[in-house]
Design a protein around this motif. Structure first.
Motif, mmCIF file in Angstrom:
data_model
loop_
_atom_site.group_PDB
_atom_site.id
_atom_site.type_symbol
_atom_site.label_atom_id
_atom_site.label_comp_id
_atom_site.label_asym_id
_atom_site.label_seq_id
_atom_site.Cartn_x
_atom_site.Cartn_y
_atom_site.Cartn_z
ATOM 1 N N GLU A 22 -25.336 -7.650 -8.110
ATOM 2 C CA GLU A 22 -24.372 -6.947 -7.261
ATOM 3 C C GLU A 22 -23.863 -5.665 -7.927
ATOM 4 O OE1 GLU A 22 -21.610 -10.216 -6.493
ATOM 5 O OE2 GLU A 22 -22.003 -9.868 -4.358
ATOM 6 N N TRP A 25 -26.635 -3.146 -7.707
ATOM 7 C CA TRP A 25 -27.043 -2.867 -6.338
ATOM 8 C C TRP A 25 -26.201 -1.796 -5.658
ATOM 9 C CZ3 TRP A 25 -25.320 -5.762 -1.566
ATOM 10 C CH2 TRP A 25 -26.175 -5.530 -0.490
ATOM 11 N N ARG A 26 -24.938 -1.757 -5.927
ATOM 12 C CA ARG A 26 -24.050 -0.817 -5.232
ATOM 13 C C ARG A 26 -24.317 0.608 -5.698
ATOM 14 N NH1 ARG A 26 -20.234 -3.537 -2.401
ATOM 15 N NH2 ARG A 26 -19.947 -5.704 -2.995
#
Length: 98
Positions: A22, A25-26
């Motif tokens: 996460e 990913w951003r």
């Protein structure tokens, strides 16, 4: 039906790496032409589907070929087991009685 340009990516990730994935990913910046983005996780956290809505296919392709996106994908790579992606044109369906 109002048509939308949509990019969908589904990734299977290594067990126990959801939190690290996460973070990688951003995106660090908001891509030009990106209107909305959604993320959906499997209950066990082993699969993630991202859905992004774009102004045009050209805007999506410009982001996908950018150095920023290439770098982001390199940071995600150690956590990804498999990836499936595609570009679509479509829209929201009207649900009778909804």
């Amino acid at each position: 039906m109002e048509h939308r340009y949509v990019w969908v990516t589904t990734r299977r990730i290594k067990p126990g790496t959801l939190e690290e994935f996460e973070r990688a990913w951003r995106p660090a910046i908001h891509p030009a032409g990106l209107r909305r983005a959604f993320a959906y996780w499997s209950e066990d956290g082993s699969e993630i589907t991202g859905v992004s809505v774009w102004d045009s296919q050209d805007a999506c392709e410009a982001w996908r070929s950018s150095d920023t996106e290439r770098e982001r994908r390199e940071v995600m790579a150690p956590f990804v087991v498999a990836e499936q992606e595609g570009f679509y044109l479509g829209g929201e369906l009207t649900i009778p009685g909804g």
